[in-house]
Write an enzyme that holds these catalytic residues in place. Structure first.
Site, mmCIF file in Angstrom:
data_model
loop_
_atom_site.group_PDB
_atom_site.id
_atom_site.type_symbol
_atom_site.label_atom_id
_atom_site.label_comp_id
_atom_site.label_asym_id
_atom_site.label_seq_id
_atom_site.Cartn_x
_atom_site.Cartn_y
_atom_site.Cartn_z
ATOM 1 N N HIS A 107 34.304 110.670 37.096
ATOM 2 C CA HIS A 107 35.213 110.961 35.990
ATOM 3 C C HIS A 107 36.126 109.766 35.694
ATOM 4 O O HIS A 107 36.363 108.904 36.548
ATOM 5 C CB HIS A 107 36.068 112.196 36.306
ATOM 6 C CG HIS A 107 36.987 111.994 37.483
ATOM 7 N ND1 HIS A 107 38.173 111.276 37.409
ATOM 8 C CD2 HIS A 107 36.881 112.394 38.771
ATOM 9 C CE1 HIS A 107 38.765 111.264 38.584
ATOM 10 N NE2 HIS A 107 37.989 111.926 39.438
ATOM 11 N N GLU A 144 34.654 118.038 43.937
ATOM 12 C CA GLU A 144 35.285 117.114 44.879
ATOM 13 C C GLU A 144 35.573 117.841 46.194
ATOM 14 O O GLU A 144 35.377 119.064 46.303
ATOM 15 C CB GLU A 144 36.573 116.556 44.240
ATOM 16 C CG GLU A 144 37.342 115.529 45.053
ATOM 17 C CD GLU A 144 36.520 114.295 45.398
ATOM 18 O OE1 GLU A 144 35.563 114.444 46.205
ATOM 19 O OE2 GLU A 144 36.825 113.205 44.915
#
Length: 346
Positions: free
Chosen positions: A92, A204
């Protein structure tokens, strides 16, 4: 390339048209003399059999006998094309948690960074990668976008791989609503874009860090109407724990499970928009039997909004796909005419 969980992983730049075939002829300079290395020649033999000196350069001479003397090159891999997938990995873009965490690592524990969104700089990074995938033609090859269900990853994914600006009157849901996540960005259309699916497996590290806790799916759906959330079982985030951080080995195991899931998909060109920790610990399992430079290509940490393409190989029939390019031959089937003609003449 390393076999891990029945898969191989290669940097996709290795091999023609992303095929997992690895060329190992390369040159380097020793004492200002260029050597072309012929891999797998028998180093016990006199190297003058293989090298011919001309002026200041050294060139390989390959006789028919030297070709037969070559080892069965163990550094190469050859697999059916339909057992291979090209995966375009994207971390990201810069989020507000990245800025805060670089100044003070303890900031990751702050509830103020809950499900952090992209910074204005992060959106600039998204715009640059979008230009790149369009100018290279990559955007036209992507068949599926898999994204971690957090605000920053979904903003990154739709910003890079989504359609153009959304216009009222177009009868398709937008990938992202206007100003989603306080982005001050216009709506992004799903028109002429690949399908997007959210997947918990590529999240994550779970736990403790508030930036890694997601919102409820019911909150995300109005913000990202065209993203498919059907693979997520729970509306609320039941995976994130306030006082327990997911162990690195557990994250790595989850990453390998995710790659196995990718192998079951019918698509062969897939973009995955995910996170730094997920990528680092998942990819660390690969490349141990490669040249150190190839290992580094696979495993080095990702920058914000970095895109890196790899090839995964399903060696154990996890997927059930069949080739779209192979041709069985002998169609139409029948007698071997040349052999019959030869028999008649005898």
């Amino acid at each position: 390339m390393t076999c891990t969980n029945n898969s191989f992983l290669f940097p996709s730049g290795i091999g023609h048209n992303s095929l997992p075939v690895i060329p190992f002829s390369f040159s380097f300079e020793i004492d200002k003399i260029n050597f072309f290395i012929v891999p797998s020649y028998n180093r016990k033999r006199n190297r003058q059999q293989y090298l011919h000196r001309s002026s200041s350069s050294v060139f390989p001479i390959l006789s028919s006998s030297s070709l037969y003397d070559m080892d069965a090159a163990p550094h190469q891999g050859l697999y059916p094309l339909h057992r291979c997938k090209t995966i375009h990995l994207v971390r990201h873009a810069q989020g507000f948690h990245n800025v805060a965490g670089e100044k003070d690592h303890s900031a990751y524990m702050s509830p103020e960074l809950f499900d952090a969104e992209l910074t204005p700089l992060g959106w600039q990074q998204v715009d640059n990668v979008r230009k790149h995938v369009r100018s290279t033609g990559l955007s036209r090859r992507i068949e599926l976008v898999v994204v971690s269900p957090l605000l920053r990853t979904m903003q990154t994914a739709v910003g890079i791989f989504g359609g153009d600006g959304y216009e009222d009157g177009i009868d398709v849901p937008p990938l992202m609503a206007e100003n989603a996540g306080n982005s001050s960005r216009p709506a992004i259309s799903s028109l002429n874009s690949p399908p997007f699916v959210a997947m918990e497996l590529c999240r994550e590290h779970l736990g403790v860090h508030w930036c890694d806790k997601r919102r409820s799916i019911s909150e995300y759906k109005p913000l990202f109407p065209a993203i498919d959330f059907s693979l997520i079982e729970s509306d609320d985030d039941t995976l994130w724990k306030l006082d327990v951080r997911e162990a690195n080995e557990d994250l790595a195991a989850r990453g390998l499970k995710f790659l196995n899931w990718l192998s079951t998909r019918k698509e062969t060109n897939i973009a995955v928009v995910t996170h730094s920790g997920f990528l680092v610990h998942t990819l660390a399992a690969f490349g141990d039997d490669c040249h150190p430079s190839v290992k580094n290509e696979i495993c080095r940490p990702f920058n914000n909004c970095e895109l890196r393409s790899v090839v995964i190989v399903d060696r154990s029939m996890i997927g059930s796909g069949s080739s779209t390019t192979d041709y069985p031959g002998k169609i139409p089937d029948g007698s071997d005419a040349p052999s019959e003609e030869a028999d008649k003449k005898q």
